[in-house]
Design a protein around this motif. Structure first.
Motif, PDB file in Angstrom:
ATOM      1  N   THR A 449       0.753  -1.543  -0.126  1.00 28.12           N
ATOM      2  CA  THR A 449       0.167   0.090  -0.147  1.00 28.12           C
ATOM      3  C   THR A 449       0.794   1.068   0.391  1.00 28.12           C
ATOM      4  OG1 THR A 449      -0.270  -0.217   2.663  1.00 28.12           O
ATOM      5  CG2 THR A 449      -2.096  -1.030   1.399  1.00 28.12           C
ATOM      6  N   GLU A 450       2.161   1.349   0.980  1.00 24.38           N
ATOM      7  CA  GLU A 450       2.919   2.405   0.613  1.00 24.38           C
ATOM      8  C   GLU A 450       3.220   2.458  -0.672  1.00 24.38           C
ATOM      9  OE1 GLU A 450       5.922   1.448   3.712  1.00 24.38           O
ATOM     10  OE2 GLU A 450       4.557   2.176   5.332  1.00 24.38           O
ATOM     11  N   MET A 451       3.702   1.635  -1.614  1.00 22.15           N
ATOM     12  CA  MET A 451       4.429   2.121  -2.393  1.00 22.15           C
ATOM     13  C   MET A 451       3.313   2.562  -4.206  1.00 22.15           C
ATOM     14  SD  MET A 451       6.237  -1.053  -5.564  1.00 22.15           S
ATOM     15  CE  MET A 451       4.715  -2.238  -4.624  1.00 22.15           C
ATOM     16  N   MET A 452       1.737   1.764  -3.403  1.00 21.40           N
ATOM     17  CA  MET A 452       0.791   2.100  -4.848  1.00 21.40           C
ATOM     18  C   MET A 452       0.410   3.943  -4.278  1.00 21.40           C
ATOM     19  SD  MET A 452      -1.651  -1.634  -4.294  1.00 21.40           S
ATOM     20  CE  MET A 452      -2.672  -0.281  -5.457  1.00 21.40           C
ATOM     21  N   VAL A 453       0.616   4.338  -3.164  1.00 20.67           N
ATOM     22  CA  VAL A 453       0.360   5.324  -2.684  1.00 20.67           C
ATOM     23  C   VAL A 453       1.661   6.120  -3.421  1.00 20.67           C
ATOM     24  CG1 VAL A 453       0.506   6.731  -0.406  1.00 20.67           C
ATOM     25  CG2 VAL A 453      -1.515   4.944  -0.650  1.00 20.67           C
ATOM     26  N   THR A 454       2.463   5.912  -2.550  1.00 17.31           N
ATOM     27  CA  THR A 454       3.741   6.403  -3.084  1.00 17.31           C
ATOM     28  C   THR A 454       3.929   7.337  -4.681  1.00 17.31           C
ATOM     29  OG1 THR A 454       4.901   6.260  -1.662  1.00 17.31           O
ATOM     30  CG2 THR A 454       5.994   7.219  -3.161  1.00 17.31           C
ATOM     31  N   ASN A 455       3.907   5.680  -5.479  1.00 19.51           N
ATOM     32  CA  ASN A 455       3.583   6.102  -7.123  1.00 19.51           C
ATOM     33  C   ASN A 455       2.360   5.981  -7.218  1.00 19.51           C
ATOM     34  OD1 ASN A 455       6.931   5.435  -7.361  1.00 19.51           O
ATOM     35  ND2 ASN A 455       5.996   4.166  -6.019  1.00 19.51           N
ATOM     36  N   ALA A 456       1.467   6.739  -7.210  1.00 19.87           N
ATOM     37  CA  ALA A 456      -0.041   6.363  -7.079  1.00 19.87           C
ATOM     38  C   ALA A 456      -0.407   6.852  -8.734  1.00 19.87           C
ATOM     39  CB  ALA A 456      -1.269   7.949  -6.830  1.00 19.87           C
ATOM     40  N   THR A 457       0.675   8.023  -9.979  1.00 26.49           N
ATOM     41  CA  THR A 457       1.009   8.425 -10.938  1.00 26.49           C
ATOM     42  C   THR A 457       0.690   7.168 -11.988  1.00 26.49           C
ATOM     43  OG1 THR A 457       0.924  10.239 -10.453  1.00 26.49           O
ATOM     44  CG2 THR A 457       1.523   9.516 -12.679  1.00 26.49           C
ATOM     45  N   ARG A 458       2.052   6.363 -10.989  1.00 18.93           N
ATOM     46  CA  ARG A 458       2.794   5.108 -12.034  1.00 18.93           C
ATOM     47  C   ARG A 458       1.513   3.967 -11.757  1.00 18.93           C
ATOM     48  NH1 ARG A 458       8.402   1.980 -10.170  1.00 18.93           N
ATOM     49  NH2 ARG A 458       8.324   0.076 -11.485  1.00 18.93           N
ATOM     50  N   PHE A 459       1.805   3.581 -10.853  1.00 20.02           N
ATOM     51  CA  PHE A 459       0.025   2.518 -10.895  1.00 20.02           C
ATOM     52  C   PHE A 459      -1.407   2.485 -11.689  1.00 20.02           C
ATOM     53  CE2 PHE A 459       3.287   1.085  -7.747  1.00 20.02           C
ATOM     54  CZ  PHE A 459       3.978   0.112  -8.445  1.00 20.02           C
ATOM     55  N   GLY A 460      -0.696   4.085 -11.847  1.00 17.05           N
ATOM     56  CA  GLY A 460      -2.106   4.443 -11.992  1.00 17.05           C
ATOM     57  C   GLY A 460      -3.924   4.354 -10.723  1.00 17.05           C
ATOM     58  N   THR A 461      -3.292   4.000  -9.350  1.00 19.84           N
ATOM     59  CA  THR A 461      -3.733   4.912  -7.814  1.00 19.84           C
ATOM     60  C   THR A 461      -4.536   6.330  -7.663  1.00 19.84           C
ATOM     61  OG1 THR A 461      -1.996   4.335  -7.128  1.00 19.84           O
ATOM     62  CG2 THR A 461      -3.567   2.550  -7.779  1.00 19.84           C
ATOM     63  N   GLU A 462      -4.871   6.930  -8.347  1.00 20.07           N
ATOM     64  CA  GLU A 462      -5.077   8.055  -8.064  1.00 20.07           C
ATOM     65  C   GLU A 462      -6.621   7.577  -6.887  1.00 20.07           C
ATOM     66  OE1 GLU A 462      -4.015   7.469 -11.194  1.00 20.07           O
ATOM     67  OE2 GLU A 462      -2.232   8.822 -11.033  1.00 20.07           O
ATOM     68  N   LYS A 463      -6.760   7.969  -7.862  1.00 20.49           N
ATOM     69  CA  LYS A 463      -8.298   7.769  -7.044  1.00 20.49           C
ATOM     70  C   LYS A 463      -8.586   6.680  -6.153  1.00 20.49           C
ATOM     71  CE  LYS A 463     -10.393   8.310 -12.131  1.00 20.49           C
ATOM     72  NZ  LYS A 463     -11.525   7.923 -13.052  1.00 20.49           N
TER      73      LYS A 463
END
Length: 628
Positions: A449-463
């Motif tokens: 979850t830390e990785m997905m929050v930190t790299n939201a643009t890369r993983f497309g998880t902004e929303k």
């Protein structure tokens, strides 16, 4: 003068009766009249002879009646004295239910006085030997002989005949008997030493079993009367009753002590089991309680426990030792050898009981350990699969052996200590294993979850960034709780350590509300924050404060449906430095009985009254030293 003349009458005869004698002149003219007079005289003589005897005869009768009356009075006085003596003995029996001494003294005193004896003694019989129980007015030479200890009675002696026949033995002259001629020790001491000549021995029987004898003596040859023998027999019956009463009383007392001791042991065992169950990870509490209970119930001066480590046995708990002695024992481990009771217990694998250490040449008693003045020692192994993992030691400063029941109790305590040690070992292994199994996947979740929050643009998880942050916060909190589970021994021992830090309260509240949001949504509740502005910086353990608030909010959300759950934060009203945190809800509430149970037993959270505060939590702004 031609007429008849009467001569004077004479009285007195040899037999004491009055007699009339007549003389006359002219017998021929007075024949008829003389006949009449003689006839009259004969009747008078008969009448006089029927009167009472002389005065001396009356005196004899009076003296006889007086003697009879005196004898009756003597018998009445004797009966009254005997009745008084019997009553005195009965009072002694009832007044001393557990003590025979005053009863025996009363019996001997009254028997000697009423039977006119010079001295006497009362003996107890065990089936083979007599032993003295009481002596009254006997010369010292006889008293010294009797006090030497139990003695057998020679067959020719009065006591020997009494033991074989269970009948009264009455010896008019003790010197004339074969026992004296044979120089029997007791007979010689009685006759030559004490000057006895006449003796009376009466058996004390219980259900036709000889339990003793009452013996009284006179220093002159004068046999006792039947009434006196009967009186001593009555005293013997009373003595036998007193002995039986004391036996029954002692039996009841012994049974009561046994039941009391058994109850104390059962209570102590139950208490130990409670301590073990409540202190799953706190072995020290179990061992401390065990040593104190063992010493108290077994009347030991001191108690100690040593546990095995690296081939030696180390001091871990004790009772009755000074702080200096405890420090000495902690610094001196014992190895298995015959120089210490601990070493012997380990070598033999069973309980070791040393009655007197001074009589045991192998025992080493060191001054610093507190064992220098120990006399009696009991050591019991704490076994695990037949191997001693520890030793429980009890000591006494006097030579007083431990009873079988006490040894059994200490063995039970040692077994309980071994169980407690094993429970701690197993639970520690279980907690460590489970914590590892939980932490491994949880660390993966937190990292992802830390990785997905930190790299939201890369993983497309902004929303979904905000939900991911909540997952990350919840996972981090759970990881902190699991880390604390590893230290449950400190928690249960009341030694939980806080980690105070300086934190801003507002961000911490927001973090907690974010984590509890999903709990509120589950029952369609509104989660509201009512916090004063400028609450300031606090010195608290942030993880503990988050844990407390989340528990309160979780409980409120669980028992509230389609209502409101509010977290309040305000400075304390009394002007202090504390901050009061409270959770208020509109849930279903709970009864007064449930509230009382909650306050008494610290029960788990239950439904609360509508609008009631779940629990206030106080914290202090920095730099105050108090913590949440």
């Amino acid at each position: 003068m031609g007429g008849p003349q009467a001569a004077m009458a004479q009285r007195g005869t040899s037999d004491g009766a009055d007699e009339v004698t007549l003389s006359r002149k002219g017998a021929s003219s007075l024949t008829t009249r003389g006949s009449k007079l003689r006839s009259t005289g004969t009747k008078a003589k008969a009448r006089v002879s029927n009167r009472p005897n002389s005065l001396s005869e009356l005196k004899k009768q009076l003296e006889a009646r007086t003697r009879e009356l005196a004898e009756v009075r003597g018998h009445l006085s004797e009966a009254l004295e005997q009745q008084t003596a019997t009553s005195e003995v009965l009072r002694a029996i009832t007044g001393s239910p557990g003590d025979l001494k005053p009863v025996f003294e009363a019996i001997l005193t009254n028997a000697r006085r009423l039977c006119e004896a010079k001295f006497g003694h009362l003996l107890i019989y065990d089936g083979e030997r007599f032993r003295v129980a009481a002596v009254h007015a006997a010369p010292s030479i006889l008293t010294d002989f009797l006090n030497r200890g139990p003695f057998p009675a020679g067959a020719a002696t009065g006591l020997g005949r009494l033991a074989s026949t269970k009948r009264v033995v009455h010896v008019a002259d003790l010197k004339a008997e074969q026992a004296y001629l044979d120089r029997d020790p007791l007979r010689a001491a009685t006759v030559d030493g004490a000057g006895a000549r006449t003796g009376l021995a009466v058996p004390m029987l219980k259900e036709n079993k000889l339990v003793g004898a009452i013996v009284i003596y006179r220093q002159e040859v004068r046999p006792f009367t039947d009434r006196q023998i009967e009186l001593v027999s009555t005293f013997a019956d009373q003595a036998a009753i007193a002995i039986e009463n004391v036996r029954l009383f002692d039996d009841v007392q012994a049974r009561t002590r046994e039941l009391t001791e058994s109850l104390q042991q059962q209570t102590a065992t139950a208490d130990m089991l409670k301590v073990i169950s409540r202190s799953s990870f706190d072995l020290q509490a179990v061992l401390d309680t065990l040593t104190e209970s063992a010493a108290r119930l077994c009347r030991a001066d001191r108690a100690a426990i040593r546990l095995a480590k690296d081939g030696s046995y180390h001091h871990v708990a004790s009772y009755g030792f000074t702080p200096e002695q405890k420090e000495y024992m902690k610094g001196h481990a014992l190895r298995p050898d015959r120089g210490s009771v601990t070493g012997r217990v380990v070598l033999q694998g069973k309980a070791v009981h040393v009655v007197d250490t001074k009589a045991d040449a192998e025992i080493r008693l060191t001054v610093g350990s507190g064992f220098a003045n120990v006399r009696t020692v009991l050591g019991v192994p704490m076994l695990r699969e037949g191997t001693p993992t520890g030793v429980l030691i009890l000591t006494r400063s006097t030579v007083e052996p431990f009873t079988d029941k006490q040894i059994e109790l200490v063995t039970t305590f040692a077994d309980q200590a071994a169980i407690a040690i094993e429970n701690v070992r197993h639970k520690s292994q279980f907690v460590a294993s489970m914590s590892h199994e939980l932490r491994t996947p949880l660390n993966a979740i937190i990292g992802l979850t830390e990785m997905m929050v930190t790299n939201a643009t890369r993983f497309g998880t902004e929303k979904v960034q905000e939900p991911l942050q909540r997952v990350n916060r919840a996972g981090t909190h759970l990881l902190g709780l699991i880390n604390q589970v590893l230290d449950l021994s400190k928690i249960e021992a009341g030694k939980l350590e806080f980690n105070p830090q300086t934190v801003q309260l507002a961000p911490l509240i927001n973090e907690v509300i974010g984590t509890a949001g999903q709990l509120a949504e589950k029952n369609k509740n509104r989660l509201v924050v009512d916090a004063q502005e400028n609450l300031g910086v606090l010195t608290v353990d942030p993880m503990r404060l988050r844990q407390i608030l989340l528990n309160l909010l979780s409980n409120a959300c669980k028992f509230t449906k389609q209502g409101e759950v509010k977290l309040q934060a305000r400075k304390v009203a009394n002007g202090g430095n504390g901050i009061e945190l409270a959770v208020v809800d509109t849930g279903i509430g709970m009864t007064a009985e449930q509230q009382a149970k909650l306050s008494r037993n610290s029960a788990r959270p239950m439904p609360r009254p509508r609008g009631a505060s779940a629990a206030p939590v106080s914290a202090s702004p920095s730099p105050a030293s108090s913590r949440a």
